[in-house]
Structures are given as C-alpha cells and as structure tokens.
Write a protein that holds these residues in place. Structure first.
Motif, mmCIF file in Angstrom:
data_model
loop_
_atom_site.group_PDB
_atom_site.id
_atom_site.type_symbol
_atom_site.label_atom_id
_atom_site.label_comp_id
_atom_site.label_asym_id
_atom_site.label_seq_id
_atom_site.Cartn_x
_atom_site.Cartn_y
_atom_site.Cartn_z
ATOM 1 N N THR A 198 -35.641 -21.841 89.203
ATOM 2 C CA THR A 198 -36.163 -21.194 87.976
ATOM 3 C C THR A 198 -37.511 -20.923 87.910
ATOM 4 O O THR A 198 -38.002 -19.903 87.541
ATOM 5 C CB THR A 198 -36.959 -21.368 86.457
ATOM 6 O OG1 THR A 198 -37.610 -23.348 86.804
ATOM 7 C CG2 THR A 198 -35.294 -22.050 85.825
ATOM 8 N N ASN A 245 -37.188 -23.664 79.118
ATOM 9 C CA ASN A 245 -37.876 -22.947 78.648
ATOM 10 C C ASN A 245 -37.588 -21.570 79.656
ATOM 11 O O ASN A 245 -38.388 -20.603 79.275
ATOM 12 C CB ASN A 245 -38.966 -23.100 78.177
ATOM 13 C CG ASN A 245 -40.110 -24.498 77.303
ATOM 14 O OD1 ASN A 245 -39.124 -25.136 76.539
ATOM 15 N ND2 ASN A 245 -40.973 -25.214 78.070
ATOM 16 N N HIS A 246 -37.014 -21.967 80.510
ATOM 17 C CA HIS A 246 -37.134 -20.789 81.785
ATOM 18 C C HIS A 246 -35.638 -20.501 81.561
ATOM 19 O O HIS A 246 -35.108 -20.273 83.286
ATOM 20 C CB HIS A 246 -37.867 -20.797 83.089
ATOM 21 C CG HIS A 246 -39.087 -20.498 82.197
ATOM 22 N ND1 HIS A 246 -39.935 -20.100 81.646
ATOM 23 C CD2 HIS A 246 -40.357 -21.902 82.626
ATOM 24 C CE1 HIS A 246 -40.998 -20.022 81.027
ATOM 25 N NE2 HIS A 246 -41.211 -21.426 81.570
ATOM 26 N N VAL A 247 -34.676 -21.180 81.407
ATOM 27 C CA VAL A 247 -33.326 -20.231 81.518
ATOM 28 C C VAL A 247 -32.550 -18.979 82.246
ATOM 29 O O VAL A 247 -31.536 -18.938 82.793
ATOM 30 C CB VAL A 247 -32.180 -20.508 80.055
ATOM 31 C CG1 VAL A 247 -30.748 -20.060 80.666
ATOM 32 C CG2 VAL A 247 -32.028 -22.015 80.395
ATOM 33 N N ASP A 248 -33.790 -17.941 81.876
ATOM 34 C CA ASP A 248 -33.125 -16.698 81.687
ATOM 35 C C ASP A 248 -34.012 -16.108 82.900
ATOM 36 O O ASP A 248 -33.547 -14.712 83.526
ATOM 37 C CB ASP A 248 -34.103 -15.619 80.976
ATOM 38 C CG ASP A 248 -35.497 -16.232 80.870
ATOM 39 O OD1 ASP A 248 -35.832 -17.585 80.528
ATOM 40 O OD2 ASP A 248 -36.530 -15.045 80.787
ATOM 41 N N ARG A 249 -34.359 -16.966 83.693
ATOM 42 C CA ARG A 249 -35.241 -16.988 85.104
ATOM 43 C C ARG A 249 -33.940 -17.161 86.145
ATOM 44 O O ARG A 249 -34.619 -17.870 87.523
ATOM 45 C CB ARG A 249 -36.475 -17.561 85.119
ATOM 46 C CG ARG A 249 -37.323 -17.001 85.007
ATOM 47 C CD ARG A 249 -39.180 -17.446 85.080
ATOM 48 N NE ARG A 249 -39.887 -17.728 83.946
ATOM 49 C CZ ARG A 249 -40.764 -18.382 84.144
ATOM 50 N NH1 ARG A 249 -41.603 -18.708 84.617
ATOM 51 N NH2 ARG A 249 -42.031 -17.051 82.788
ATOM 52 N N THR A 283 -31.928 -18.130 89.210
ATOM 53 C CA THR A 283 -31.448 -16.863 90.285
ATOM 54 C C THR A 283 -30.313 -17.311 90.587
ATOM 55 O O THR A 283 -29.716 -16.767 91.975
ATOM 56 C CB THR A 283 -33.055 -17.022 91.312
ATOM 57 O OG1 THR A 283 -32.576 -18.588 91.738
ATOM 58 C CG2 THR A 283 -33.990 -16.961 90.672
ATOM 59 N N ALA A 334 -27.838 -23.563 76.172
ATOM 60 C CA ALA A 334 -28.976 -22.585 76.393
ATOM 61 C C ALA A 334 -28.188 -21.119 77.421
ATOM 62 O O ALA A 334 -28.199 -20.186 77.105
ATOM 63 C CB ALA A 334 -30.464 -22.613 76.640
ATOM 64 N N LEU A 335 -27.582 -22.572 78.604
ATOM 65 C CA LEU A 335 -26.858 -21.604 79.586
ATOM 66 C C LEU A 335 -25.874 -20.618 78.668
ATOM 67 O O LEU A 335 -25.338 -19.907 79.274
ATOM 68 C CB LEU A 335 -26.598 -22.372 80.674
ATOM 69 C CG LEU A 335 -27.370 -21.799 81.221
ATOM 70 C CD1 LEU A 335 -26.690 -23.248 82.510
ATOM 71 C CD2 LEU A 335 -27.624 -21.243 82.557
ATOM 72 N N THR A 339 -24.580 -17.042 78.671
ATOM 73 C CA THR A 339 -25.634 -15.653 79.558
ATOM 74 C C THR A 339 -24.875 -15.090 80.812
ATOM 75 O O THR A 339 -25.750 -14.033 81.221
ATOM 76 C CB THR A 339 -26.973 -16.653 80.048
ATOM 77 O OG1 THR A 339 -26.190 -18.001 81.103
ATOM 78 C CG2 THR A 339 -27.320 -17.535 78.983
ATOM 79 N N VAL A 346 -24.670 -16.569 83.287
ATOM 80 C CA VAL A 346 -24.612 -17.680 84.692
ATOM 81 C C VAL A 346 -23.320 -18.471 84.918
ATOM 82 O O VAL A 346 -23.521 -19.808 83.951
ATOM 83 C CB VAL A 346 -25.997 -17.972 84.566
ATOM 84 C CG1 VAL A 346 -26.366 -18.831 85.673
ATOM 85 C CG2 VAL A 346 -26.826 -16.999 84.275
ATOM 86 N N ARG A 376 -19.805 -19.345 81.342
ATOM 87 C CA ARG A 376 -20.363 -18.284 82.174
ATOM 88 C C ARG A 376 -21.364 -17.764 80.507
ATOM 89 O O ARG A 376 -20.728 -17.962 79.374
ATOM 90 C CB ARG A 376 -19.592 -17.071 82.695
ATOM 91 C CG ARG A 376 -19.422 -17.834 83.912
ATOM 92 C CD ARG A 376 -18.857 -15.627 84.553
ATOM 93 N NE ARG A 376 -18.187 -15.596 85.376
ATOM 94 C CZ ARG A 376 -18.662 -15.963 86.710
ATOM 95 N NH1 ARG A 376 -19.962 -15.559 86.934
ATOM 96 N NH2 ARG A 376 -18.476 -15.861 87.961
#
Length: 648
Positions: free
Chosen positions: A506, A562-566, A568, A593-594, A597, A599, A648
């Motif tokens: 992240t 807090n940063h699942v959106d980050r 890589t 949370a994943l 998304t 990912v 995913r």
C-alpha cells in the motif's frame, strides 16, 4: 539430462507435505543428571510438543499423545518443563496445553499428576518458565491469571507449587511482566527479571533480587541492573553472592557479573550481541563452563567467552545457528543447532574433544543436498547510508536450467518480531520455492536484533516506513544487478512480517504481489484501546509508531486496513482462526473491503491454528496455495498443486 524450463515451473522433489513433515524441530534442550531432555514438535499430531529424553540409550518420547508440553503465557509460551531432584528422585514438571496446568511425572514410571489447581474457566490460569525451587519440593514458575473479558485483563504472579499438589503460594509480583525467580545456591535469595508497559523486555527490563525469608516468602526486592533503557534478558546464579546477567548498558547485550551488593563487571566488552529479545520466557543465550569460561551465542553462533582474556571466540562447526544452551564444568554443551544443509537438531558437544553427537532423529523428507541453495550473505545500503544485512537464496535445482536471458522471480522474505534476526540455516520452506526456480532473499531490516540497540531502535516511531523501505531497497538492488526479474518480485511474511508485506503493497510499487500471513493490519485495533491483541504486546506499537492519542493520525495513515484502494497488486492472506495475537477480525475486515474492488486476492483460514501454523495439513495447504498464487500472478502454471481460486 538438464531440462530447460522457465523459472517457477521446475519439477521439484520437495512437496508441501515434506515442508510440513520437516517442521518437527526440537526445542528447550536441557541437560540433567537423568539425561538430556527437549520438546519435539509433531505436525502430524496437530502440532503438539512431545517431551523427549535421551538417557544415554537413545532418544525416546516420554509423553505420548494427547499430552502436549506447551503453554500460552504471553500467548507465545515459555519454558514448558523443569527437571527436579526431589527427595524421591528425579522428576519432571511440565505444562499441558489442554488445560494449562502443571503436572509432575516420574520419568521412569507412572502417569502425570496435576500439581496446580484446575482453573475456573478454560485456559483461565496459565503457567510457564518452570524451575526447581529449593530442596526440590516445589516448582517455581510464572502464573498468568485471566481476570476479565478483554485480552488485556491479565494478572501475573511468581508462584511456588508444592510437588504434593498443595495450594500454590505467591512469592512476588514486582512488575506487570516477570520471568521466573531462580533460587541462589545457598537458598537465601531469589533473582528474576521484570518490566512494565509500555516497554517490551528488549527496551528496558530490571534484574531483581529478594531475600528468601525463613517461612519461604520473599522479602522486598532490590534492582541490581537494568532500567527503562537497559534490558536484562537472562540471569543465572554463579555463587551465593554473584549473578551472571546479559544486559546492554553500552548498547550491546554482553555478559556481566553482578554482585548482590550492586557491583557489576562486563566480562568481555565488545560490539557483539550475546543476548536476544525475550519473546518466550526461559530463553538462554549463555551457559557457564567453569574456570572463567562460558558458552555463549554471538549472533546465534556458538562461541566461547573467556573472562581472563576478555575475548569471545567462535567455535568451528558446520552448524551456523544454535539455541537453548545448557552446559557444565565438564565442558559439555547441549543445545539445538542447525546449518545451511542441516535442519534443527538436538546435539551434545564436548568442547574438550570436539566430539559432536546428534541426539534427535534427523528430519524426514529432506531432499538430496544438490537441491539445497547455499545462502549468500550480502549487505545493502539504505538511502540514509545504513547497512541492511540480508541472505540471498538463489534458485537451485540440478535437473533444470532456465532459458537464456530469463531472470528468476524473487520472494522477499520479511521476518517477524519485528525484532527477529535471520540466520543462514536450512529452511525447507525456502527450498520448496528455490527448487522450483524462485529466488528468496531474507532481509534483516532496521529493527532487527543482533546488531546492537541503535540498529534495533532504528524502527522506533518508524514501523511501516523503515522496514518497508529496507526490504524494497534490497529487492530493487537485486533487480538492478540483474539477479532478479524486476517484474516478478513478491514480498511475504507472517505476524510483524505480514504487517510489512501489507504495508509494502500500500506504500511502494516494488512488488507484483504479496503473501500476508497472520498479520497486523490495523494499528488502532492492535493497542490496549482497540483491544484486538493480547496484553503482552498491547502497548508495543507506542514505541514502534508513537504514543496515543498524540500520534493517532499516524496510526490511521500507516494501517494497510485503511488503504485497500492503494494496493499495487494481488494479495494472498493466510490466517489461523484461534490467533489471539493477530486476531482474524483484522484480516476479515481487510478482505471484506477488498471484495468487489477488482484486485485479485485469496483468503484462507485454518481452524485450530493459533499464531503461526503447526498442523501438517495447514502447512501443506498454505504452501500449495502460495505457489499457485505466484504462478497465477507471474503467468505460469506450477505443476502438481491445486489451483487457488482468486476473488476480485
């Protein structure tokens, strides 16, 4: 004939089941007049610890199933047995995982008998760090009592358990955390180590001594060494008036002689670490040999400290890592030892002759040495000029070679702790990957032990920064050298290593994917306020990140949860459902949370597993899943393992 095949697809004689079978390491070796004793892990039997004895006629298991010589004090456990010379002969006292009680056993006949009371609630009272009390009529130990519903609701006492099963007696409760008291040779004093939150024992711990009164109670204790920024990690009596203690007033764990009058002398001053982090009560890094000589562990290697010359000299041996030293004035040392091509073994070494005897049976499932990679010690430079030690394990398989011009995928292995230290010993977990064409590099990032207090404290306030940066620096350097494929780098780790793996995914773009095992993912939850971890480490992050509430924003900013959106790249999470140290709730939230998304990710949970995996079936499933995961991310199909389903 050597077969040309892409890295990662090589056929290997090492199956995941072999990794599980080889996870039967000995531990807690102790030498006694009635033989050499140790615990032996049994992955095929649910990961229980069998108590084993070699009385000169070969090793035999003293306690069969279902007995499990293990305990959960501090959740990491501590020394689970002690040998006693009682009025009726030799006896062994041990803790049993099932009920956490202490039992006494005649090693030659009979069944174990409980000598501690049954708890009111399952595992509500635990015992660890057992030693023989005066006259062999008592077992002294640390007792941990659960006092409420929060994981931090725990009280600890130093207690004496009569071997006849009589009521326990509280001896002392000097600190919130303590090691077992040890009686002096004349039975007049007792010595132990204590420390308080927010310190961990490697931050600051005190050597305490108290008089043993006529009725067996302890008088008021005095502090002879240690303090808020000095950490005593082992203490043994040398005489009625002197103790031997590992402590670090000068920034390195050296061996000191400490008088009960408070005087102290460093027996061999130098920039070397003899001690280590006290994650488990009862760990030993030195043993007295007599005439001013001591067997010590310097950087986990066996060495001899001679106080007459003030020197520490390594012992020449094929074993590169030792633990659990037990010695005597006859110059014989017993210990656990391992090397680059040798798994952990209980050994006896006669220092006067050099004769070494392997006591425990060799691990099963070990491959031909031709498949074992030889670790290469490297030192890399951090951006701020600090050295980063690491060990590189190259792809190794005599049956295969890669196509010309192809670079191998590399796994950056992050040790736990984060106070761990890697040693170049046989690790079949690594061989599982290197024999298939992966490289592995194990990094001693800032915060690791073995390099002095300053190196260890490089992580203070910087967890999630220094560890991430150091690992990424090593990975990038291997790619720049043409050793590793820069597009096929992965990071993996468990516990604190799982934290670094998740934080790496992240915060940096170095890695294509990560394997995150029983991790810390949310710093706020992993505190006494959040109540999502156990008491021992509930204030650990105050040193690693910063005190609350002053640095609450830092806790939130660094937490991967807090940063699942980050993220890589794809991640694989592996979690034991009975983990009290890094509970599954954090991984559950992270995966929730994943989901959705896009990912790619997978989440495998394992019933009955605590912190770290012990069962053969779990170890097998985890390694097969990890190999399949890398194959899907890196674009090849590993032969012989089930395909891991990705979400995913």
């Amino acid at each position: 004939m050597v077969k040309i095949a892409s890295y990662g697809t090589w056929g290997s004689p090492v199956a995941a089941a072999d990794v599980a079978q080889a996870s039967s390491s000995p531990a807690w070796v102790t030498r006694h007049a009635c033989g050499v004793w140790w615990t032996q892990a049994k992955p095929a039997e649910g990961g229980r610890l069998a108590l084993t004895r070699d009385d000169g006629h070969g090793a035999r298991e003293v306690l069969g199933a279902p007995w499990n010589a293990r305990n959960r004090v501090h959740e990491y456990g501590g020394r689970p047995y002690a040998l006693l010379d009682t009025p009726d002969g030799a006896r062994v006292a041990f803790t049993h995982w099932g009920d956490q009680r202490v039992y006494l056993l005649d090693p030659d006949e009979g069944d174990p008998a409980a000598i501690s009371a049954a708890p009111d609630r399952p595992h509500g009272v635990r015992h660890a760090d057992l030693v023989a009390g005066p006259a062999g009529t008592q077992v002294w130990c640390v007792r941990e009592t659960v006092t409420g519903e929060r994981p931090t609701d725990v009280r600890r006492d130093l207690v004496a358990l009569p071997i006849d099963g009589g009521p326990a007696r509280v001896l002392a409760a000097s600190h919130h955390f303590m090691t077992v008291p040890k009686p002096s040779p004349d039975g007049r004093h007792a010595a132990w180590i204590g420390w308080e939150h927010p310190n961990m024992p490697w931050d600051g711990a005190e050597l305490c001594v108290a008089e043993i009164l006529r009725d067996g109670a302890f008088g008021p204790h005095r502090v002879l060494a240690g303090g808020p920024r000095e950490a005593v990690c082992q203490v043994e009596w040398e005489s009625p008036a002197t103790l031997l203690a590992l402590t670090d007033p000068d920034g390195w764990w050296n061996l000191h002689r400490v008088g009960i009058d408070g005087t102290a002398v460093n027996l061999a001053p130098g920039p070397w670490e003899i001690g280590g982090p006290l994650w488990q009560l009862g760990k030993r890094w030195f043993a007295a040999l007599g005439r001013g000589r001591f067997a010590v562990l310097r950087g986990h290697r066996l060495a001899i400290l001679d106080e007459r010359t003030g020197t520490v000299t390594d012992v020449d041996s094929d074993f590169t890592r030792w633990s659990d030293l037990s010695g005597g004035e006859d110059g014989v040392v017993t210990a656990c030892a391992a090397g680059p091509f040798t798994d952990w073994t209980a050994v006896r070494l006669d220092l006067s002759t050099g004769d070494l005897t392997e006591l425990s049976a060799p691990a099963q499932g070990l491959p031909d040495p031709a498949y074992l990679p030889e670790p290469v010690a490297r030192v890399f430079q951090s951006p701020d000029g600090r050295e980063i030690p690491a060990y590189v394990y190259p792809p190794t398989n005599p049956d295969h070679a890669a196509p010309d011009g192809e670079l191998p995928p590399y796994l950056v292995h992050v040790h736990g702790g984060p106070t761990g230290q890697f040693s170049p010993v046989l690790d079949l977990e690594f061989v599982y990957f290197t024999s298939r064409g992966f490289g592995v590099v194990a990094v001693d990032y800032g915060g690791s032990t073995g390099y002095g207090r300053a190196f260890r404290e490089a992580l203070d306030g910087q967890w999630g920064v220094v560890d991430v940066r150091d690992c990424a620096t090593v990975a990038a350097a291997l790619a720049a050298e043409g050793v590793a494929d820069p597009a096929r780098l992965a990071v993996r780790g468990g516990s604190a290593g799982g934290w670094t793996a998740a934080a790496s995914m992240t915060t940096v773009d170095t890695y294509a994917c990560a394997t995150i095992m029983f991790p810390i993912l949310d710093l706020e939850g992993w505190t006494s306020e959040g109540a999502e971890t156990h008491d021992f480490e509930s204030r650990y992050v105050e040193g690693l990140v910063g005190p609350l509430p002053e640095f609450r924003d830092r806790y939130r900013d660094r937490s991967p949860a807090n940063h699942v959106d980050r993220l890589t790249g794809p991640v694989l999470l592996l979690q034991g459902l009975d983990d009290e140290i890094c509970p599954p709730e954090q991984a559950d939230r992270f995966v929730a949370a994943l989901d959705g998304t896009g990912v790619p990710h997978a989440y495998l949970t394992f019933e009955g597993e605590q912190h770290g995996f012990r069962k053969a079936e779990t170890i097998t499933a985890a390694h097969e899943a990890e190999l399949s995961f890398y194959g899907q991310v890196f674009g090849f199909t590993p032969p012989g393992v089930p395909v891991l389903g990705l979400r995913r």
